[in-house]
Design a protein around this motif. Structure first.
Motif, short mmCIF file in Angstrom:
data_model
loop_
_atom_site.label_atom_id
_atom_site.label_comp_id
_atom_site.label_asym_id
_atom_site.label_seq_id
_atom_site.Cartn_x
_atom_site.Cartn_y
_atom_site.Cartn_z
N VAL B 5 0.89 -1.17 0.00
CA VAL B 5 0.00 0.00 0.00
C VAL B 5 0.92 1.21 0.00
CG1 VAL B 5 -1.68 1.35 1.30
CG2 VAL B 5 -1.92 -1.14 1.17
N ILE B 8 -2.72 6.00 1.42
CA ILE B 8 -4.17 6.19 1.51
C ILE B 8 -4.39 7.69 1.37
CG2 ILE B 8 -6.24 5.88 2.92
CD1 ILE B 8 -3.47 4.05 4.33
N TYR B 22 -3.51 16.24 12.32
CA TYR B 22 -2.68 15.03 12.28
C TYR B 22 -1.37 15.23 13.05
CZ TYR B 22 -5.72 12.21 9.39
OH TYR B 22 -6.79 11.45 8.96
N LEU B 26 -3.02 14.06 16.64
CA LEU B 26 -2.72 12.63 16.47
C LEU B 26 -1.22 12.33 16.62
CD1 LEU B 26 -5.15 11.86 13.52
CD2 LEU B 26 -5.35 11.00 15.86
N GLY B 27 -0.41 13.37 16.71
CA GLY B 27 1.02 13.16 16.96
C GLY B 27 1.75 12.46 15.84
N LEU B 48 3.66 7.45 8.26
CA LEU B 48 3.49 6.41 9.27
C LEU B 48 4.67 5.44 9.17
CD1 LEU B 48 0.92 7.19 10.66
CD2 LEU B 48 0.39 7.29 8.23
N GLU B 49 4.72 4.47 10.06
CA GLU B 49 5.87 3.58 10.08
C GLU B 49 5.94 2.68 8.84
OE1 GLU B 49 5.94 1.40 13.76
OE2 GLU B 49 5.86 3.25 14.94
N ASN B 50 4.78 2.29 8.32
CA ASN B 50 4.79 1.30 7.23
C ASN B 50 4.19 1.81 5.93
OD1 ASN B 50 2.28 1.44 8.53
ND2 ASN B 50 1.75 -0.67 8.02
N THR B 51 3.58 2.99 5.94
CA THR B 51 3.02 3.54 4.72
C THR B 51 2.76 5.02 4.97
OG1 THR B 51 1.31 3.26 2.99
CG2 THR B 51 0.61 2.95 5.29
N VAL B 53 -0.20 8.42 4.66
CA VAL B 53 -1.48 9.03 4.32
C VAL B 53 -1.18 10.31 3.58
CG1 VAL B 53 -3.46 10.26 5.34
CG2 VAL B 53 -2.84 7.98 6.17
#
Lengths: 134, 134
Positions: B5, B8, B22, B26-27, B48-51, B53
């Motif tokens: 992915v 998003i 964000y 949401l930090g 994010l750590e793996n993908t 937004v």
């Protein structure tokens, strides 16, 4: 606060057809369907390399995705789940900033057997956010 | 066919406010805003750590997300982008299976400078899917 994207949830009206589409048309690895009556959904996991998509079909009379599918009969993206290290700390920080946690505000045990919370989509630009403690 | 992915995408009516939400509420780690006039959006990347937004705000008179925001004035999840190794092979396989590729069917250069295609959401249960060759 936000760690990995744990999953992207997609509500679908026909889980069998959606599973076939992701498996056969898109060539993805999909799980068997799992009925989760306590969560009001049947789920299929679409395993991607770095995260997963969860295809959700309503199960039972009080499914939490029934209203979404009434508004979006073809289906659609329902929520994003982010991992957090400490869900109570996350909740308290969010509440202090004015963001609304859905329900009682106490974490519930989610579909993966871990504590989860949902945040009000009106506070996050129309996106329903799930937090899961990992 | 589907790899990682890649992102998003979330359409928002107010990118400055969404970025602050964000980052501060949401930090999450967020990028500077980047205007992409040839794509009709201004974008902020939430890492994010793996993908990631991507927060998208319309830019100009012919933004591809303008109609979505008319229907969803608060914003919402707009599409999911999956990586593929060979976008022409993916297109041909999808077309052979009856799935509709939007536009001319020829890949365009997307916001990351790589070839992309979009698939018709009606063929994928209400989800707009972007494929990006990496």
């Amino acid at each position: 606060m936000l760690g990995r994207v744990n999953h992207i949830a997609i509500a679908v009206p026909d889980l069998t057809a959606a599973t076939a589409s992701y498996r056969d048309t898109l060539g993805a690895k999909v799980s068997q369907a799992q009925a989760l009556p306590e969560h009001g959904v049947t789920v299929v996991f679409v395993e991607l390399e770095n995260t997963k998509v969860e295809l959700l079909e309503p199960l039972g009379d009080a499914s939490p995705i029934a209203a979404f599918l009434e508004k979006n009969p073809s289906g659609g993206m329902h929520h994003i789940c982010y991992e957090v290290a400490d869900i109570l700390a996350a909740r308290d920080q969010l509440s202090a900033s004015g963001a609304r946690v859905l329900g009682s505000g106490d974490p519930k045990i989610g579909a993966h057997g871990k504590p989860v919370l949902f945040l009000h989509p009106k506070d996050f630009f129309g996106t329903l956010i799930e937090l899961e403690q990992v």
